[in-house]
Design an enzyme around this catalytic site. Structure first.
Site, PDB file in Angstrom:
ATOM      1  N   GLY A 208       0.512  -1.238  -0.241  1.00 53.16           N
ATOM      2  CA  GLY A 208       0.088   0.072  -0.025  1.00 53.16           C
ATOM      3  C   GLY A 208       1.065   1.345  -0.185  1.00 53.16           C
ATOM      4  N   ASN A 209       0.437   2.518   0.563  1.00 54.80           N
ATOM      5  CA  ASN A 209       1.234   3.314   0.456  1.00 54.80           C
ATOM      6  C   ASN A 209       0.285   4.762   1.662  1.00 54.80           C
ATOM      7  OD1 ASN A 209      -0.550   5.122  -1.084  1.00 54.80           O
ATOM      8  ND2 ASN A 209      -0.514   4.149  -3.048  1.00 54.80           N
TER       9      ASN A 209
END
Ligand code: PMT
Length: 399
Positions: A208-209
């Site tokens: 993810g981020n």
């Protein structure tokens, strides 16, 4: 723009309450119907008689009228209003609003208000600068309230600094501008993406981020407030929409986001791709948790995710507007120009991780907008709620 508008004027107990009389006069003069709601402390500074004479309405302060028992419904007031302006807003009322302390009619009305709320703080400079006041104002901003920042100047204490309530003429200008721009996206169908995507590795892990969704949600709220019919395709985030008219489609991965966008894009006039989409995903997802006890360190093979913006760019019809974002760490302008052309965008909003207060997670952003008609517009660091309106204003100059 204020003619016929229903405005609640909330007045708290501070010396700047004397300016509320001028504000009330200006609002009435502009054709607004104004209902004054004043806190008990507010009445120590200014009399309800003056306010009711000017507004031509009884002033509301208590939950019911003592001699008749008539109940004042904060819920009805909250529904009646096109907007609520709290001026002056004292540190204590701001704290109550931020934390839902509903111990007077003004705060219950605020909590019931479905309309936009404008808050004009007024207090001494040290109170204004105190971290608790700043935090409470940030909370109000995060609820979508509009803060009309106080001016710097001489204060009632004799000290000089930031804390003077904005002048009534300026407050009226803010409201006027708000209503002028409010309906300029009426009837436009908009698609907005927000947040990160999560690409599953196994049942408990993902790639993810740091996207919080704040920027995309701010654009969705601003567009809906300006009359657009908004579909918000959102990756996994904890922020919530406050406008119930926004159609939120929740997705997890880039592929799910692409599919939701492809469903909506053909009916859209404007699409804004604000999501931080993962460029890569694991080639396969393990069906059980990958165990640490294995002798070999697992190697996760990645495959390229679809580029959603570029896909919509290929499908775009002549009368559709497609806006992308560029989040860069270096060669910012060069990379943003490249994405503008390569993804067939009409406009790109560049934010750089090198600018303090910009990009992931924070409530502010600093953007440069590049348009396909070769314009470059630089904006200062400001709340994402305001950046959202700058983006929408610029889109309206495109065609
Ligand atoms: O959510 P916040 O915490 O408020 O943070 C906001 C933000 C930093 C996420 C936002 O302002 C932002 O910059 N969004 C785009 C982030 C990004 O992925 O940028 P990019 O330069 O990698 O991508 C360029 C454009 O292509 C973007 O419009 C992106 O949505 C799109 N894209 C990227 C990859 C991909 N596979 N598909 C895409 O559609």
């Amino acid at each position: 723009m204020l003619r016929g508008k229903h405005i609640i004027l909330g007045i708290c107990g501070g010396i700047a309450a004397y300016k509320s009389v001028s504000l009330l006069r200006l609002l009435v003069k502009a054709g607004a119907e104004v209902q004054v709601v004043i806190t008990p402390a507010g009445k120590e500074f200014i009399t309800p008689v003056t306010l009711s004479a000017l507004s031509q309405k009884p002033v509301v302060s208590e939950f019911f009228t003592a001699n008749t028992g008539e109940w004042h419904s904060h819920v009805d007031l909250g529904l009646w209003a096109d907007c609520m302006v709290i001026a002056p807003a004292t540190a204590s009322s701001i704290a109550k609003m931020a934390n839902g302390v509903a111990d007077n009619m003004l705060i219950t009305t605020y909590l019931s208000a479905k309309s936009p709320v404008f808050v004009a703080p007024a207090m001494d400079l040290d109170m204004m600068a105190h971290p608790s006041t700043r935090r409470n104002l940030d909370l109000l901003r995060s609820y979508g309230n509009h803060i009309i920042e106080p001016e710097s100047g001489e204060l009632a204490s004799g000290l000089v600094g930031k804390g003077r309530m904005e002048e009534p003429e300026k407050i009226v200008e803010v409201l006027d501008r708000f209503f002028a721009t409010r309906e300029d996206l009426h009837g436009r169908k908009m698609l907005i993406t927000a947040g990160p995507t999560h690409e599953k590795i196994d049942p408990v892990r993902f790639i993810g981020n740091y996207s919080s969704g704040k920027m995309g949600y701010a654009i969705a709220e601003a567009a809906a407030a300006r009359g657009a019919d908004v579909t918000l395709v959102s990756g996994p985030v904890s922020v919530q929409v406050s406008n119930p008219a926004i159609n939120v489609v929740r997705v997890e991965s880039a592929r799910e986001m692409l599919s939701a966008c492809e469903d909506t894009f053909p009916q859209c006039d404007i699409a804004i791709m604000c999501a931080a989409v993962a460029d890569y995903a694991p080639e396969s997802v393990a069906t059980s948790k990958i165990k640490r006890e294995h002798d070999e360190i697992p190697v996760i093979k990645l495959v390229k995710n679809p580029d959603i913006a570029a896909t919509l760019g290929q499908e775009k019809k002549k009368d559709q507007i497609l806006v992308g974002f560029a989040l860069e760490t270096d060669h910012e302008l060069e990379n943003a120009f490249d994405k503008l052309g390569r993804k067939n965008l009409d406009m790109i909003v560049l934010n750089s991780m090198r600018d303090a207060g910009a990009g992931f997670g924070v409530d502010t952003n600093k953007v440069t907008i590049l348009t396909s008609d070769n314009r470059r517009l630089e904006f200062s660091l400001k709340p994402k709620t305001e950046v959202a309106n700058d983006i929408l204003d610029t889109i309206l100059t495109l065609k």
